[in-house]
Design a protein around this motif. Structure first.
Motif, PDB file in Angstrom:
ATOM      1  N   CYS A 230       0.862  -1.186   0.000  1.00 47.78           N
ATOM      2  CA  CYS A 230       0.000   0.000   0.000  1.00 47.78           C
ATOM      3  C   CYS A 230       0.890   1.225   0.000  1.00 47.78           C
ATOM      4  O   CYS A 230       1.445   1.613   1.035  1.00 47.78           O
ATOM      5  CB  CYS A 230      -0.904  -0.016   1.244  1.00 47.78           C
ATOM      6  N   LEU A 231       1.058   1.819  -1.167  1.00 51.23           N
ATOM      7  CA  LEU A 231       1.913   3.000  -1.311  1.00 51.23           C
ATOM      8  C   LEU A 231       1.124   4.267  -1.028  1.00 51.23           C
ATOM      9  O   LEU A 231      -0.001   4.422  -1.497  1.00 51.23           O
ATOM     10  CB  LEU A 231       2.496   3.056  -2.723  1.00 51.23           C
TER      11      LEU A 231
ATOM     12  N   ALA B  44       8.700   4.810   4.710  1.00 49.89           N
ATOM     13  CA  ALA B  44       8.351   6.183   4.340  1.00 49.89           C
ATOM     14  C   ALA B  44       7.412   6.203   3.137  1.00 49.89           C
ATOM     15  O   ALA B  44       6.546   7.080   3.026  1.00 49.89           O
ATOM     16  CB  ALA B  44       9.611   6.986   4.038  1.00 49.89           C
ATOM     17  N   GLU B  45       7.565   5.218   2.219  1.00 47.23           N
ATOM     18  CA  GLU B  45       6.753   5.202   0.996  1.00 47.23           C
ATOM     19  C   GLU B  45       5.377   4.582   1.201  1.00 47.23           C
ATOM     20  O   GLU B  45       4.485   4.781   0.384  1.00 47.23           O
ATOM     21  CB  GLU B  45       7.474   4.424  -0.106  1.00 47.23           C
ATOM     22  N   GLY B  46       5.206   3.802   2.278  1.00 45.71           N
ATOM     23  CA  GLY B  46       3.915   3.161   2.476  1.00 45.71           C
ATOM     24  C   GLY B  46       3.982   2.021   3.466  1.00 45.71           C
ATOM     25  O   GLY B  46       4.891   1.948   4.304  1.00 45.71           O
TER      26      GLY B  46
ATOM     27  N   PRO C  63       9.039   1.353  -5.109  1.00 47.68           N
ATOM     28  CA  PRO C  63      10.001   1.376  -3.995  1.00 47.68           C
ATOM     29  C   PRO C  63      10.137   0.015  -3.326  1.00 47.68           C
ATOM     30  O   PRO C  63      11.170  -0.286  -2.722  1.00 47.68           O
ATOM     31  CB  PRO C  63       9.390   2.405  -3.036  1.00 47.68           C
ATOM     32  N   ALA C  64       9.088  -0.810  -3.421  1.00 47.72           N
ATOM     33  CA  ALA C  64       9.143  -2.145  -2.808  1.00 47.72           C
ATOM     34  C   ALA C  64      10.201  -3.031  -3.449  1.00 47.72           C
ATOM     35  O   ALA C  64      10.573  -4.068  -2.869  1.00 47.72           O
ATOM     36  CB  ALA C  64       7.773  -2.819  -2.910  1.00 47.72           C
ATOM     37  N   ALA C  65      10.724  -2.637  -4.610  1.00 44.55           N
ATOM     38  CA  ALA C  65      11.783  -3.411  -5.259  1.00 44.55           C
ATOM     39  C   ALA C  65      13.026  -3.489  -4.386  1.00 44.55           C
ATOM     40  O   ALA C  65      13.829  -4.424  -4.508  1.00 44.55           O
ATOM     41  CB  ALA C  65      12.126  -2.801  -6.617  1.00 44.55           C
ATOM     42  N   GLU C  66      13.193  -2.524  -3.487  1.00 45.77           N
ATOM     43  CA  GLU C  66      14.356  -2.516  -2.607  1.00 45.77           C
ATOM     44  C   GLU C  66      14.372  -3.702  -1.657  1.00 45.77           C
ATOM     45  O   GLU C  66      15.420  -4.061  -1.115  1.00 45.77           O
ATOM     46  CB  GLU C  66      14.407  -1.207  -1.809  1.00 45.77           C
ATOM     47  N   ARG C  67      13.227  -4.316  -1.422  1.00 45.01           N
ATOM     48  CA  ARG C  67      13.201  -5.506  -0.567  1.00 45.01           C
ATOM     49  C   ARG C  67      13.994  -6.656  -1.182  1.00 45.01           C
ATOM     50  O   ARG C  67      14.393  -7.583  -0.471  1.00 45.01           O
ATOM     51  CB  ARG C  67      11.758  -5.972  -0.344  1.00 45.01           C
TER      52      ARG C  67
END
Length: 383
Positions: free
Chosen positions: A223-224, A259-261, A360-364
């Motif tokens: 959820c962004l 921070a993004e979601g 941003p979830a790609a950073e996981r």
């Protein structure tokens, strides 16, 4: 945690994964949902927190995801059925309602052919004499089996349908028509909410901020905040503690906050419909492509089609032994990676100017450590 609380969580997450339950196919899960201690709580959770409708009868349960602003929030399906398959499935469902208690693929096909030929239907004619149409109808019948509207009897129904598709079987399998689940495929309240012409739609809209936020947390991979409208952001700001408590109470999972979601992280791989990465070549290659794309990401998460091509080329050059027959060309790897990354909501776009957006979830998944049973495959990665 009490036994009742654990059982309710299993029932809640089970319904999300299997919105159509019957006591034959899912006896243990159905027993939890129908339990007199759990059923009223589950109905209240779905209704008050998500705006969904749960109907439980003596032999079946059906979760209706009522539309919000005319849309149902759900992740992009991997290898989703085509529109033609869905249309044929709807026609087959209508045909099954008038069929005998035991019907066959051929009988349903004949009935659908007659239905589609009516001028008022307004659809392209269904022609089972064409092999391509028979293939699509096979998939349509398979969807009705998945929803519980049809139940195969006798020999393997899938093999018989395949035989019917190739004209090796004139019947195509026999099915018992499950009329209760058939008539519950479409819920009057859900249909009214979709059309927006009654109090049901208004009731959903009155709680749109709460429902919109909770649905994004429960249904989507992440959820962004950028995806939320002003009302949902305001609701999250004022009710964050309550929202996080609801998620924990209903699922037993942990909400990861960034921070993004926010993301609701399932406890087990089996709790998600699309675990990633799995132990298979496509997932491995997609993970590597995703990591390469991170290096090309511009401000705002933008990557180009050219960046995607370079990432694919790099992965194929670095890991040639991982390129199975399914991934034997750069285009094949590119298409499979995009399909999977979009289903995971890690990659969006691809239309205007060939640009993509990397979540941003790609950073996981950054800097994966690649090993084999006997030796590390990539000696340059960062652990």
């Amino acid at each position: 945690m009490s036994r009742d609380a654990v059982e309710r969580q299993r029932a809640f997450t089970g319904l999300l994964a299997h919105p159509v339950l019957d006591r034959r196919r899912h006896p243990e899960l159905f027993a939890l949902v129908r339990n007199v201690r759990h059923r009223p709580v589950l109905i209240e959770w779905f209704s008050a927190r998500l705006g969904y409708r749960l109907v439980v009868t003596e032999s079946a349960a059906r979760l209706f995801r009522l539309p919000l602003a005319g849309e149902v929030l759900a992740p992009r399906r991997l290898a989703a059925p085509s529109r033609r398959v869905l249309v044929l499935a709807v026609l087959a469902a209508a045909a099954a309602e008038d069929a005998e208690d035991i019907t066959t693929t051929q009988d349903l096909s004949d009935r659908v052919r007659a239905l589609a030929a009516h001028d008022e239907v307004g659809l392209a004619p269904y022609d089972p004499d064409r092999f391509a149409e028979r293939q699509l109808f096979d998939k349509a019948v398979g969807l009705l089996i998945e929803t519980g509207a049809l139940r195969g009897t006798g020999r393997d129904a899938g093999e018989q349908r395949e035989g019917w598709t190739h004209r090796r079987d004139t019947v195509g399998g026999a099915y018992e028509v499950e009329r209760e689940l058939l008539v519950r495929m479409v819920d009057p309240a859900a249909l009214a909410a979709t059309l927006g012409d009654n109090d049901e739609a208004a009731a959903v809209e009155d709680s749109a901020a709460r429902f919109g936020l909770m649905r994004r947390l429960i249904e989507l991979p992440v959820c962004l905040l950028a995806d939320l409208d002003d009302a949902c952001r305001a609701y999250l700001s004022s009710q964050r503690h309550r929202v996080l408590a609801w998620c924990a109470e209903m699922t037993g999972w942990v909400v990861e906050q960034r921070a993004e979601g926010l993301a609701l992280i399932a406890a087990e791989e089996s709790d998600t419909d699309l675990p990633f990465p799995r132990l298979r070549a496509v997932d491995f290659a997609t993970l590597m492509v995703l990591n390469e794309l991170r290096k090309y990401r511009q401000e705002g998460g933008v990557v180009s089609e050219g960046d995607l091509g370079r990432a694919v080329t790099e992965v194929r050059a670095r890991h040639p032994r991982a390129m199975t027959k399914e991934l034997d060309t750069g285009l094949a790897l590119r298409d499979r990676a995009v399909e999977l990354l979009q289903a995971l909501d890690l990659l969006r776009g691809g239309a205007a100017g060939g640009t993509w957006w990397l979540s941003p979830a790609a950073e996981r998944f950054r800097d994966p450590r690649v090993v084999s049973v006997t030796a590390r495959l990539d000696e340059t990665e960062t652990e």
